[in-house]
Design an enzyme around this catalytic site. Structure first.
Site, short mmCIF file in Angstrom:
data_model
loop_
_atom_site.label_atom_id
_atom_site.label_comp_id
_atom_site.label_asym_id
_atom_site.label_seq_id
_atom_site.Cartn_x
_atom_site.Cartn_y
_atom_site.Cartn_z
N GLY A 36 -33.97 37.83 96.92
CA GLY A 36 -35.07 38.00 95.97
C GLY A 36 -35.65 39.40 96.10
O GLY A 36 -35.80 40.13 95.10
N HIS A 37 -35.95 39.81 97.34
CA HIS A 37 -36.45 41.18 97.56
C HIS A 37 -35.40 42.20 97.12
O HIS A 37 -35.72 43.22 96.52
CB HIS A 37 -36.73 41.41 99.05
N GLN A 153 -49.85 36.38 91.67
CA GLN A 153 -49.97 37.73 92.24
C GLN A 153 -49.61 38.79 91.19
O GLN A 153 -50.30 39.81 91.06
CB GLN A 153 -49.06 37.85 93.45
P1 AMP Z 1 -43.11 38.87 100.10
O1 AMP Z 1 -42.28 39.58 101.10
O2 AMP Z 1 -42.95 37.37 100.13
O3 AMP Z 1 -44.54 39.32 100.05
O4 AMP Z 1 -42.51 39.27 98.67
C1 AMP Z 1 -42.41 40.61 98.29
C2 AMP Z 1 -42.04 40.67 96.83
O5 AMP Z 1 -40.79 40.02 96.62
C3 AMP Z 1 -43.06 39.97 95.93
O6 AMP Z 1 -43.25 40.72 94.75
C4 AMP Z 1 -42.38 38.66 95.64
O7 AMP Z 1 -42.77 38.06 94.41
C5 AMP Z 1 -40.92 39.07 95.59
N1 AMP Z 1 -40.07 37.90 95.83
C6 AMP Z 1 -40.13 37.04 96.89
N2 AMP Z 1 -39.23 36.04 96.72
C7 AMP Z 1 -38.62 36.28 95.53
C8 AMP Z 1 -37.59 35.59 94.79
N3 AMP Z 1 -37.05 34.47 95.24
N4 AMP Z 1 -37.22 36.12 93.62
C9 AMP Z 1 -37.77 37.26 93.15
N5 AMP Z 1 -38.72 37.95 93.79
C10 AMP Z 1 -39.14 37.47 94.96
#
Ligand code: AMP
Length: 302
Positions: A36-37, A153
């Site tokens: 995802g990241h 967010q």
């Molecule tokens: P985090 O590390 O959880 O704070 O996420 C960092 C960024 O990655 C945020 O903008 C999240 O929305 C994005 N993100 C996390 N998981 C996913 C996913 N499965 N698909 C797309 N973006 C994601």
């Protein structure tokens, strides 16, 4: 690719890129990176000359009983993923680099943050807005990339950027899922094998709700009841919320009319709180339906 830990090093590098006339994209993360990241970094690398990834478990967005200490971390693995995805610099500060011991200035939003996750996590969005503002001031990117996975967010950051006149384009990116549908999340690592199977009730409910809406159902309660029934059939699941809101203002709605809607949920699987959602825009029924503004769509990238 460089990995740096101080604000001064980030500023020096970004200034050097600016002198060469290069554009800069920022991908804020809390590390323990997954596909995802990676999708955000790859997109940022395609749209900017240089990409900065921040890798920082931000203490101010965790409540006192939440998982700040146990949040998974693996910086070496993160660096490999960032490099593969095309990042030029990873910023990995200590909390003391980001917050002076007597720091007392926060970015607070009056609306959008008291619904959905903001109800269960009352200080969460204050922490998010504060750290994202700080990262925006440190990196001064042209564009910043956020996932629709955290849809509230995304709406909050768009509003903050508008209200505080940040000269930064916010790019929303679609949810990346495991093959069986579970939205990828660093927190999935908390799940036991049995919980991992149970967690599929979230994406099942999301897909079912989305199908109903796409087939023409416009009554929020009818859709939400059907989604709740799917989750309630799973013994290991406990609903925090399943709600439908106007995506721009994060206010609950009863009927889908002519504005983009966010149908979002948070569900405990055992002790792990997971989130998932879909976005629907009646005006773009034929498209992805996220209704986002800006140069590119937050779901399909069109
Ligand atoms: P985090 O590390 O959880 O704070 O996420 C960092 C960024 O990655 C945020 O903008 C999240 O929305 C994005 N993100 C996390 N998981 C996913 C996913 N499965 N698909 C797309 N973006 C994601």
């Amino acid at each position: 690719m460089q990995a740096v830990t101080t604000i001064a090093e980030v500023r020096e590098q970004v200034k050097a890129w600016r002198r060469e006339g290069l554009t800069v994209g920022l991908v804020p993360t809390m590390g323990f990176l997954h596909e995802g990241h990676k999708s955000l970094i790859v997109r940022a690398a395609a749209e900017n000359d240089r990409v900065v990834v921040s890798d920082f478990v931000n203490p101010t967005q965790f409540g006192p009983t939440e998982d700040l200490e146990s949040y998974p971390r693996d910086f070496e693995r993160d660096c490999k993923l960032c490099e593969e995805a095309g990042a030029a610099l990873v910023f990995h500060p200590e909390p003391s680099e980001m917050y002076a011991p007597n720091a007392c200035t926060y970015v607070n939003m009056d609306e959008l943050t008291h619904e959905l996750c903001g109800l269960t996590r009352p200080i969460h969005f204050r922490g998010v807005c504060t750290v994202v503002s700080k990262l925006f001031h440190i990196v001064c990117p042209d564009r910043a990339y956020f996932g629709q996975k955290d849809a509230q967010q995304l709406a909050v950051i768009r509003r903050m950027v508008r209200d505080l006149n940040f000269d930064i384009q916010i790019v929303g990116c679609p949810i990346i899922r495991e093959e069986d549908g579970l939205a990828k999340s660093s927190r999935n690592t908390y799940l036991s094998a049995e919980e991992r199977t149970a967690a599929l009730c979230l994406s099942r409910a999301v897909f079912a709700g989305q199908k109903m809406v796409e087939a023409g159902e416009r009554d929020a309660k009818t859709v939400l009841d059907a989604m709740r029934a799917i989750i309630e059939a799973e013994p290991l699941a406990k609903i925090d919320y399943v709600k439908m809101v106007d995506f721009e203002n994060i206010v609950q709605i009863e009927k889908i009319e002519n504005v983009p809607v966010l149908c979002a949920m948070a569900v405990y699987i055992g002790k792990t709180r997971l989130i998932d959602n879909f976005i629907y825009d009646p005006a773009e029924d034929a498209g992805c339906g996220c209704g986002c503004s800006g140069d590119s769509c937050c779901c399909c990238g069109a």
